[in-house]
Motif scaffolding. Structure first.
Motif, short mmCIF file in Angstrom:
data_model
loop_
_atom_site.label_atom_id
_atom_site.label_comp_id
_atom_site.label_asym_id
_atom_site.label_seq_id
_atom_site.Cartn_x
_atom_site.Cartn_y
_atom_site.Cartn_z
N ALA A 49 0.85 -1.19 0.00
CA ALA A 49 0.00 0.00 0.00
C ALA A 49 0.88 1.24 0.00
CB ALA A 49 -0.92 0.00 1.21
N THR A 50 0.36 2.32 -0.57
CA THR A 50 1.05 3.60 -0.58
C THR A 50 0.12 4.68 -0.03
OG1 THR A 50 0.34 3.99 -2.86
CG2 THR A 50 2.53 3.02 -2.55
N ALA A 51 0.72 5.79 0.35
CA ALA A 51 -0.09 6.91 0.83
C ALA A 51 -0.85 7.50 -0.35
CB ALA A 51 0.81 7.96 1.47
N SER A 52 -2.09 7.88 -0.12
CA SER A 52 -2.88 8.47 -1.21
C SER A 52 -2.78 9.99 -1.20
CB SER A 52 -4.34 8.04 -1.09
OG SER A 52 -4.87 8.46 0.15
N GLY A 53 -2.18 10.55 -0.17
CA GLY A 53 -1.99 11.99 -0.07
C GLY A 53 -0.97 12.28 1.01
N SER A 54 -0.65 13.54 1.17
CA SER A 54 0.29 13.92 2.22
C SER A 54 -0.40 13.79 3.58
CB SER A 54 0.80 15.33 2.00
OG SER A 54 -0.28 16.24 2.03
N GLN A 55 0.42 13.70 4.63
CA GLN A 55 -0.10 13.59 5.99
C GLN A 55 0.68 14.56 6.88
OE1 GLN A 55 -0.27 9.55 7.46
NE2 GLN A 55 -0.79 10.19 9.54
N THR A 56 -0.02 15.35 7.67
CA THR A 56 0.64 16.30 8.57
C THR A 56 0.98 15.60 9.88
OG1 THR A 56 -0.55 18.14 7.57
CG2 THR A 56 0.41 18.51 9.75
N ILE A 57 2.25 15.69 10.28
CA ILE A 57 2.75 15.04 11.50
C ILE A 57 3.17 16.15 12.47
CG2 ILE A 57 4.40 13.38 12.43
CD1 ILE A 57 2.55 12.23 10.20
N ALA A 58 2.54 16.19 13.63
CA ALA A 58 2.86 17.19 14.64
C ALA A 58 4.25 16.93 15.22
CB ALA A 58 1.82 17.17 15.76
N ASN A 59 4.92 17.99 15.66
CA ASN A 59 6.24 17.88 16.27
C ASN A 59 6.18 17.02 17.53
OD1 ASN A 59 9.04 18.65 16.89
ND2 ASN A 59 8.10 19.84 18.53
N ALA A 68 -3.53 4.58 2.14
CA ALA A 68 -4.89 4.27 1.70
C ALA A 68 -5.00 3.72 0.29
CB ALA A 68 -5.76 5.52 1.84
N THR A 69 -3.91 3.68 -0.45
CA THR A 69 -3.97 3.12 -1.81
C THR A 69 -3.37 1.73 -1.80
OG1 THR A 69 -3.78 5.33 -2.76
CG2 THR A 69 -3.28 3.47 -4.21
N GLU A 70 -4.21 0.71 -1.91
CA GLU A 70 -3.74 -0.67 -1.93
C GLU A 70 -3.27 -1.04 -3.33
OE1 GLU A 70 -6.18 -3.81 -0.37
OE2 GLU A 70 -6.73 -2.63 1.38
N ASN A 71 -2.06 -1.58 -3.41
CA ASN A 71 -1.56 -2.10 -4.68
C ASN A 71 -1.99 -3.56 -4.84
OD1 ASN A 71 -0.12 0.33 -5.28
ND2 ASN A 71 1.34 -0.29 -3.72
N TYR A 72 -1.91 -4.33 -3.76
CA TYR A 72 -2.44 -5.69 -3.71
C TYR A 72 -2.59 -6.12 -2.26
CZ TYR A 72 2.51 -6.95 -3.11
OH TYR A 72 3.82 -7.03 -2.68
N ASP A 73 -3.45 -7.10 -2.05
CA ASP A 73 -3.72 -7.64 -0.71
C ASP A 73 -4.26 -9.06 -0.92
OD1 ASP A 73 -4.33 -8.11 1.95
OD2 ASP A 73 -5.93 -6.61 2.06
N THR A 74 -3.38 -10.05 -0.90
CA THR A 74 -3.73 -11.41 -1.30
C THR A 74 -4.79 -12.07 -0.44
OG1 THR A 74 -1.97 -12.43 0.04
CG2 THR A 74 -1.42 -11.82 -2.26
#
Length: 181
Positions: A49-59, A68-74
């Motif tokens: 899976a890959t991120a479907s967008g950026s994510q804000t991470i607090a300090n 949220a983007t699945e490439n495969y899941d057997t």
């Protein structure tokens, strides 16, 4: 039959249970390219899976990354957001990558696998940034033993001083069960 080809649909023991031996010590058994191996000899469950967008991470805040983007899941073991839950017990090989933009000298970044909500101490990596205003991408790998229903997530942490944003294109999470381990 010597030096020939044996074509069958199913091979079973004459009693219906027991051991079937293919070849003997010192021989090589070849599975042709393009053949599909399934069942106990396959490295499944497996997912990517890959991120479907950026994510804000607090300090200075431990944050579970989203993919949220699945490439495969057997085996449908990945929840489509951020969690892999084992449907088969065993040792699993996991990989994760993250990218932060606008990091500065002496900033620290951590990437870790969390098993059942707690940091897996054998699979943590730290990075100290050595330049100002650069993009930093790095990854982590690890082997984690899972029982059925154990789950794994990816956690990140940084010391930038303000919130930072991850880059979707370089943020990913994948894994597979290891056969024979």
């Amino acid at each position: 039959m010597a030096d020939g080809t044996l074509k069958v649909g199913t091979i079973t023991t004459s009693s219906g249970s027991g051991t079937i031996t293919l070849g003997q010590s010192g021989e090589t058994i070849t599975v042709p390219s393009g053949a599909t191996v399934s069942g106990a000899m396959s490295n499944t469950p497996a997912f990517s899976a890959t991120a479907s967008g950026s994510q804000t991470i607090a300090n200075a805040t431990n944050t579970i990354l989203n993919f949220a983007t699945e490439n495969y899941d057997t085996d449908s073991d990945y929840d489509g957001t951020n969690k892999f839950t084992a449907s088969v017990a065993g040792k699993y090989f996991f990989r994760a990558n993250v990218r932060y933009d606008s990091m500065y000298d002496q900033d620290e970044i951590q990437l870790a696998f969390f098993k059942n909500g707690s940091q897996d101490s054998t699979t943590v990596t730290f990075l100290r940034v050595g330049k100002d205003n650069i993009s930093v991408a790095f990854g982590i790998t690890g082997v984690i033993t899972l029982a059925v229903n154990d789950y794994v997530q990816v956690n990140t942490y940084h010391t930038r001083g303000s919130s930072r944003t991850t880059t979707a294109a370089a943020t990913s999470f994948s894994g597979n069960r290891l056969i024979g381990a």
